[in-house]
Design a protein around this motif. Sequence first.
Motif, PDB file in Angstrom:
ATOM      1  N   UNK A  77     -14.908  37.332 -10.882  1.00  0.00           N
ATOM      2  CA  UNK A  77     -15.779  37.560  -9.720  1.00  0.00           C
ATOM      3  C   UNK A  77     -15.147  36.986  -8.458  1.00  0.00           C
ATOM      4  N   UNK A  78     -14.525  35.807  -8.589  1.00  0.00           N
ATOM      5  CA  UNK A  78     -13.844  35.211  -7.433  1.00  0.00           C
ATOM      6  C   UNK A  78     -12.691  36.099  -6.992  1.00  0.00           C
ATOM      7  N   UNK A  79     -11.929  36.625  -7.956  1.00  0.00           N
ATOM      8  CA  UNK A  79     -10.816  37.523  -7.627  1.00  0.00           C
ATOM      9  C   UNK A  79     -11.333  38.795  -6.950  1.00  0.00           C
ATOM     10  N   UNK A  80     -12.441  39.322  -7.479  1.00  0.00           N
ATOM     11  CA  UNK A  80     -12.992  40.547  -6.897  1.00  0.00           C
ATOM     12  C   UNK A  80     -13.469  40.319  -5.465  1.00  0.00           C
ATOM     13  N   UNK A  81     -13.787  39.066  -5.152  1.00  0.00           N
ATOM     14  CA  UNK A  81     -14.231  38.764  -3.789  1.00  0.00           C
ATOM     15  C   UNK A  81     -13.131  39.039  -2.767  1.00  0.00           C
ATOM     16  N   UNK A  82     -11.874  39.114  -3.235  1.00  0.00           N
ATOM     17  CA  UNK A  82     -10.810  39.369  -2.268  1.00  0.00           C
ATOM     18  C   UNK A  82     -11.020  40.703  -1.574  1.00  0.00           C
ATOM     19  N   UNK A  83     -11.709  41.645  -2.256  1.00  0.00           N
ATOM     20  CA  UNK A  83     -11.966  42.929  -1.610  1.00  0.00           C
ATOM     21  C   UNK A  83     -13.051  42.797  -0.547  1.00  0.00           C
ATOM     22  N   UNK A  84     -14.024  41.906  -0.775  1.00  0.00           N
ATOM     23  CA  UNK A  84     -15.019  41.655   0.274  1.00  0.00           C
ATOM     24  C   UNK A  84     -14.356  41.022   1.491  1.00  0.00           C
ATOM     25  N   UNK A  85     -13.435  40.086   1.223  1.00  0.00           N
ATOM     26  CA  UNK A  85     -12.716  39.440   2.323  1.00  0.00           C
ATOM     27  C   UNK A  85     -11.824  40.464   3.020  1.00  0.00           C
ATOM     28  N   UNK A  86     -11.145  41.308   2.222  1.00  0.00           N
ATOM     29  CA  UNK A  86     -10.315  42.368   2.803  1.00  0.00           C
ATOM     30  C   UNK A  86     -11.153  43.261   3.715  1.00  0.00           C
ATOM     31  N   UNK A  87     -12.336  43.655   3.217  1.00  0.00           N
ATOM     32  CA  UNK A  87     -13.224  44.502   4.019  1.00  0.00           C
ATOM     33  C   UNK A  87     -13.636  43.796   5.305  1.00  0.00           C
ATOM     34  N   UNK A  88     -13.967  42.507   5.210  1.00  0.00           N
ATOM     35  CA  UNK A  88     -14.373  41.763   6.404  1.00  0.00           C
ATOM     36  C   UNK A  88     -13.235  41.690   7.418  1.00  0.00           C
ATOM     37  N   UNK A  89     -12.009  41.482   6.911  1.00  0.00           N
ATOM     38  CA  UNK A  89     -10.854  41.403   7.815  1.00  0.00           C
ATOM     39  C   UNK A  89     -10.622  42.749   8.496  1.00  0.00           C
ATOM     40  N   UNK A  90     -10.635  43.817   7.683  1.00  0.00           N
ATOM     41  CA  UNK A  90     -10.357  45.146   8.241  1.00  0.00           C
ATOM     42  C   UNK A  90     -11.478  45.604   9.166  1.00  0.00           C
ATOM     43  N   UNK A  91     -12.721  45.253   8.826  1.00  0.00           N
ATOM     44  CA  UNK A  91     -13.843  45.624   9.708  1.00  0.00           C
ATOM     45  C   UNK A  91     -13.754  44.900  11.051  1.00  0.00           C
ATOM     46  N   UNK A  92     -13.161  43.703  11.029  1.00  0.00           N
ATOM     47  CA  UNK A  92     -13.059  42.922  12.266  1.00  0.00           C
ATOM     48  C   UNK A  92     -11.925  43.392  13.168  1.00  0.00           C
TER      49      UNK A  92
END
Length: 553
Positions: A416-431
């Motif tokens: 789950x922690x590893x999968x969070x990297x996609x949430x972080x990726x999305x947040x970075x790209x959305x920003x």
Amino acid sequence: MVPSYIQKSSKNMPQHIKDRTNLQHFIDISIRLTTEKEPQLLLDEILQVVMSIANSDAGSIYSITEDDQLKFETVINKSLNLYLGGGSDRFVSFPNIDLYIDGKPNQRAIVAHAVNSGKVINIPDVYAALPFDMSAAREMDARTGYRTQSMLTIPLKDHQDDILGVIQLINVKDSNNNIIPFSEELVTLIRSFASLGAIALTNSSLIKEMEELFSTFAETIAMAIDEKSPHTGGHCKRVPALTLMLADAVNAISKGPLASFSMSDSDRHQLDIAGWLHDCGKIATPDHIMEKATKLETIFDRISFIDAKFEIISRDLKINYQEQIISAMKNGKPVEVQQLERLLDTELKQVALDRALLQRINVGGEFLGDKELAQIERIAQHYHLVINDVKTPLLNDDEVENLSIRRGTLTAGEHDVMKRHMDVTKNILDALPFPKHLSKVSEYALGHHEKLDGTGYPRGLTKEQMSIPARLMAITDIFEALSAVDRPYKKAKPVSECLFILGTMVEKNHLDPDIFAVFIESGVYKNYISEYANPEQLDDVDLNNLPGYKPIR
């Protein structure tokens, strides 16, 4: 041949018509600043316009190279019927002009002097006595059979006063076709047009520099992630390479469901950027999870602690049995001594076997079956240590959970922690405020963990909600991970096994079957393995029994 446009000069026009024509030229070129993507073509047009306005016989455009030379971009000479470079299809063969000779400003060429001084140079007659060395102009005349007389050289400056290039006009003529000097009024008019050329070069340079900056930034982020995780060090570099290889193959296919797909240069560029940024969120993933090469690893591999605890258990067994053996010997019971020694030997061997079992399981290279899970549970319940009169199990709950991982080295929580990297990726790209021509980068980059049936992440998209490039990245990301030769917790898989796993995912409606078929039939996987992995992985693939694969028709 000289462009017909500049063969028609404005020398015989009434002044009011000249003024109106010049204004229209200025307006037209100003409009072109926002539409022309090739600044050299616009400069070529500006040169033709100012030659027509000035009734100039010849003109040239120079650019400045990275090694401090002036390069001919366009050369026009009406008397010699010469048109090279620019919008023509003829190459300029004249040699570059050095800005510096032996570390000092080049005094032999007026264009070099204009660049080095940053000044407009207006010469009535280059053969007259001048404070300039005109030997280069004379040599050029000797080579072409031409007579250079009046000359106007204008450096093109950007908003920071840096010089980007030079426009040079030669031999302005009056209404009687006599060569005359460039008047101050004419110089001012030509400089206004030259400033438009400088703006075109500046815009182009700024756009190019911003593109290079962003591309380099994306690659640097990927490089930082690779450096953070040496065990997956080449992943962020190899995925964009494989992605473009497959994208080109899909673009080239002329049959089947993907025959209508076409990819522009802009699409390809966006896909390349997306490949570099697809895992940018891993920069926030904890190192001990990114680097978890064994099941018991945190900041260090805890198998060493378990080894130490086994050592204590072995020692305690020996001490316990030795005390019983000594007691039996004192009581004159030799048979009991032999029995105790055999029991000690048996238990020590079992301790060694259980210790070796946990060491093997800790690597996480193979699927863990029910039999191994039962053995872990038996070991956890059977062995205990007594420390400070406190009875402690050999394995705590966390160690049991980690050792019981069926595949790989990560627990469900760590996944789950590893999968969070996609949430972080999305947040970075959305920003990131992507410009219009990079607007698809985020969609492409976020697609590599999505599945066609909607069970993927981070957005749970279905096939219909994803573009072909986004679906394509899912295949390249997984194939790279399966075939990677730099994972410490597993051996590099042969191609047949990699494709079998991909095919199984196709059958489960996780990956696109049409793109998978192109991946197979184009031979992209072979080319990739040969270039980026180990060619020995290229074993035979039985396409007839490959799950998920259907030939393209």
